[in-house]
Every structure is written in C-alpha cells, then in structure tokens.
Design a protein around this motif. Structure first.
Motif, short mmCIF file in Angstrom:
data_model
loop_
_atom_site.label_atom_id
_atom_site.label_comp_id
_atom_site.label_asym_id
_atom_site.label_seq_id
_atom_site.Cartn_x
_atom_site.Cartn_y
_atom_site.Cartn_z
N SER A 12 -9.06 -6.17 0.14
CA SER A 12 -9.75 -4.93 0.53
C SER A 12 -8.79 -3.81 0.88
N ARG A 13 -7.53 -4.13 1.19
CA ARG A 13 -6.61 -3.10 1.66
C ARG A 13 -5.48 -2.78 0.69
N THR A 14 -5.52 -3.37 -0.50
CA THR A 14 -4.51 -3.06 -1.52
C THR A 14 -5.22 -2.67 -2.82
N HIS A 15 -4.51 -1.93 -3.65
CA HIS A 15 -5.01 -1.57 -4.98
C HIS A 15 -4.09 -2.18 -6.02
N GLN A 39 0.57 2.06 -7.08
CA GLN A 39 -0.38 0.99 -7.38
C GLN A 39 0.09 0.19 -8.58
N VAL A 78 -4.28 0.86 -12.67
CA VAL A 78 -4.90 1.85 -11.79
C VAL A 78 -3.82 2.83 -11.38
N ALA A 133 0.82 -1.22 0.00
CA ALA A 133 0.00 0.00 0.00
C ALA A 133 0.85 1.27 0.00
#
Length: 470
Positions: free
Chosen positions: A390-393, A371, A416, A367
């Motif tokens: 849910s906590r990384t892109h 990204q 992204v 994180a």
C-alpha cells in the motif's frame, strides 16, 4: 527524406492498405495468424536459440527455452483459447432515463501497430506484443535490435517466410533506422528499452499523436522482510539476478536487508550462487555479457563503487574474462546513493546490498526513489506485506519470489511513471492494441424529442424530472 525513411513509409502504407481492405478481421483470420506464429516458433526454435547464444557470445539454450520460447508459446496458446471471447462486443446498461435504449462496447483493431524490441530478450519481447497485436486484429511492423544482429536477421527472414508481406513485417538496422521507425504515424507504438531512449520515442510519437506503450526499466528493489525465510529469499533473488547474467529489465537491482541479518544473508547468497552455478566459468550455464560496451560499462560501475568506498564480495570463484565477456557475479556492500551503481539501472550481475533498521525505513527508501518496473518482497507477516504493497509504487510485484509476475496471463505487464506507460499481456494486451468503441443504440420508442427546442414549459418540466432522477 532518405531512402530508408521512404522504404519504411512504403511498408507502412502497404500494411495500411491491407488493413483498410479488412478492417475487422474475423476470429478465424486472427487465429490463423497466431497459428502461423506458433508453427514458426516450433520449427525454428533451435535456430533461434543458437542465434541468440551467438549474439551474446554465450547464452545457455536452457535459459532461452525457459525465458523466451516457453512464455511465448504459452501466451500464444492462451490467446488462441480466449481471443474469440475478448473480441465480442460487451453489453452495457443505458442510463435509467434513456431506457429502453442500449449500449455496447465494441473492440476494434487500432490498425497498424509498431513494435520496437530490445536486445536482452530479443525473441520474447518481440513475440509477446506481436501476439497481443495480432489477437486484436492488427497488422504489425517490428524493429529488431541491432545489438543482436544474428537473431534479428534470422527472425526477419523467417517472418517474411511464414507471413504475408501485408500482415507482419520485420525491419532491422541501426539507431538511425530506429529513429525513423519511431517517427512513423502508427496507430499504436510499443517500445521496450531504456528510459533515456524512451524519451526520444515518446517525442517522436507525439508529433503524430501516436498513442504509446513504453516498457522501460529502472532500479527494481528486493526487500528482505523482518520475518523472511532467508535461505529462500537469497536463492530466489540470486535466480532473478543471475539468469541471463542479470541482463533482465525486471531483475532485482539491489536488495534491502535488515541490518542485523546482513551477514546471514550474504552467507546464504554465497551458498545459493554455489548451488545454482557450481562451476560458473566452465559449465556453460551462465550467460556472458552481450557486448564489449556493456561489459565495460558494468566493470566501470563496479570499480567506481569500490574506489568510492564500497566493498566487492564475490559470489563465485570464477575468473573474470574480458575477452569472453564473462563477468562473475558480486555483491556490493557499503554503497551509497552518490555512487553510479545506485543511480543507474545495473542490467548485469552486480548486486548492491543496502541495510535497513526497520521495515518503515525500507519502505521509505523505495518510496523516495523513482518508481521501479518491479518490486520483490520476501516476508511471511501479512500485515507487513500489506503495508509494503500500500505504501510503494511499482509496475508489478512478486511476493516471495522474483520475475514470475511477468509470466501470468491474467496480469498486465507494464511500468509506472519513469518505468513505463501502459501495459500488455493476455487480455490487457488485447485491450492495449484495440480501440474500444462506445456505441449507443437508441430505441424506436424514446422521449428524446421532448428535449428539442423551442425550449418552453414542457422542456423545463422534463429537465427538472431528469435532475431528480439523477
């Protein structure tokens, strides 16, 4: 304006005029173009694979078949099966107060699409967006990479042979041609390549307000979770890292490994490399690096990391050969964020290993960095998988494997943030290269006139009614 720039503008104008004569091609016309492309791939596949191998110095035909020709044909057949349905207008309900009016969403071709493809998968990353653009009813100009000159010339020659000159046109040339190409006023422009060049492409497109899809790259992490099956994780990470000698935009760039399992993972990685490439330097199933420039860049990344305190752990006993551009794979331990190998996208067979103490530390590490285009997680615990997701892109994710999210027809492919803008593949690609026009159909019987001026008591009563109805 140079002769090259004028030539490119003349091609674009020819395609625009053809599109204006048939702005909404029927499904029969679109399908015919797709079948022409399918026939070209079937009839030229051996020559295409040979040209790509010659450009790389050596690349196994099997890798070209698996990673370029097969997914191209699979995407093509998927579009032939589904495209007619994608292009149908979609009914939508009008707002309650406007009934009995109706609304529709009408997909229309954008017009002339520009595609700039890279050298690492020169066939698949040209044909993939071409399929989507043709399915959406567009005319297409493609700029091929100058770093794969044999394939680029052959592809341009065969496209000119199979397609009409007002349907699909391929251009070749150096960076100046690419710069002039990106400055053309396309109706949509797709670029696949480095983040650095992506900045220039986006600036050039902005001058024409051309919408862009950017497929870039970055440092795609692989996380070996606390309950991962280590042998499987090592094998699948090595597969994703070593096909095409790591010259893959979604290859695992580095691996986060539980600190206490580092020795075990390294042993499993060595065993996996030996199984996958038992005679790496001689069997002809391992690709060489595409150019001297790329080879020297990778060797410098490795050597500079070692000079700064990292340790190089060979994954093969093959002998390095600068003349053949054969670069045997290595793991790098003891790396840190100050090293170039941990800052730049590697795009080659160097695999840094980063130890972590808890899964939250691994998540925090990912994180805290730009990204990535892809993220890989090897884990059995559903709660841990959900926490990482849910906590990384990332542009896309594969769980308990690598690379294969790109091969799914139902999943858009894209980045992204710094790894890209927009996506394509399958229906998502059809939508990217279409303008979905909103259409409101007013009913013959309607109350719109009750809102006309002059504004008096009736207007105010109707406005209050509209507010209450929502």
């Amino acid at each position: 304006m140079s002769e090259t720039e004028q030539s490119l503008r003349d091609i674009l104008q020819r395609l625009r005029e053809a599109q204006a004569r048939d702005p909404m091609p029927t499904w029969a016309s679109r399908a015919a173009r797709l079948r022409t492309l399918e026939r070209m791939l079937a009839e030229q596949r051996a020559d295409f694979a040979a040209a790509i191998s010659a450009d790389f110095g050596h690349r196994p035909v099997e890798e070209t078949e698996l990673l370029e020709i097969y997914p191209s044909v699979s995407n093509l057949r998927h579009s032939l099966r589904k495209g007619r349905r994608w292009m149908r207008p979609r009914r939508r309900f009008a707002n309650l107060v406007f009934l009995p009016a109706r609304t529709t969403l009408m997909p229309q071709p954008r017009g002339v699409v520009g595609i700039i493809s890279p050298w690492n998968y020169p066939l698949y990353l040209a044909v993939g967006p071409l399929i989507d653009a043709l399915t959406a009813g567009n005319r297409v100009m493609l700029k091929m990479s100058e770093y794969t000159p044999r394939f680029s010339a052959l592809f341009a020659e065969q496209v000119a042979r199979y397609f009409k000159p007002d349907e699909v046109v391929v251009v070749t040339g150096d960076a100046f041609v690419a710069q002039a190409f990106s400055a053309l006023p396309f109706d949509h422009l797709l670029f696949t390549g480095s983040t650095a060049v992506g900045h220039h492409v986006m600036r050039a497109a902005a001058a024409n307000l051309t919408p862009v899809t950017l497929e870039l790259g970055g440092k795609s992490p692989a996380i070996v979770g606390p309950t991962a099956r280590l042998d499987n994780a090592a094998e699948r990470i090595l597969f994703g890292k070593l096909v095409n000698a790591g010259q893959t935009c979604i290859a695992p760039d580095y691996v986060l490994v539980p600190r206490e399992r580092m020795p075990e993972f390294m042993a499993a990685a060595r065993a996996a490399a030996a199984r996958l490439y038992p005679s790496l330097g001689t069997q002809g199933q391992y690709a060489t690096i595409v150019s001297d420039r790329q080879y020297q860049r990778l060797a410098k990344l490795r050597d500079d990391a070692v000079a700064a305190g990292a340790r190089s752990e060979p994954l093969s006993d093959a002998t390095e050969s600068p003349t053949q551009r054969l670069l045997p794979p290595v793991m790098l331990t003891g790396v840190n964020d100050g090293m170039a190998v941990m800052q730049d996208e590697i795009f080659g067979p160097l695999l840094p290993l980063v130890p972590y103490d808890s899964i939250d530390d691994a998540i925090g590490y990912v994180a805290a960095h730009p990204q990535p285009l892809a993220l890989y997680l090897f884990e059995q615990d559903r709660a841990v998988i959900d926490r990482v997701l849910s906590r990384t892109h990332a542009g896309g994710v594969t769980i308990n494997d690598t690379l294969y999210h790109i091969a799914q027809h139902g999943l858009p492919f894209g980045g992204v943030g710094p790894s890209g803008i927009g996506g394509y593949h399958g229906e998502a690609g059809f939508r990217t290269f279409s303008h979905v026009k909103s259409v409101f159909h007013q009913s013959r019987v309607n109350g719109a006139g009750m809102l006309n001026p002059p504004y008096g008591p009736r207007f105010r009563r109707m406005l209050e009614l509209l507010k209450r109805l929502g």
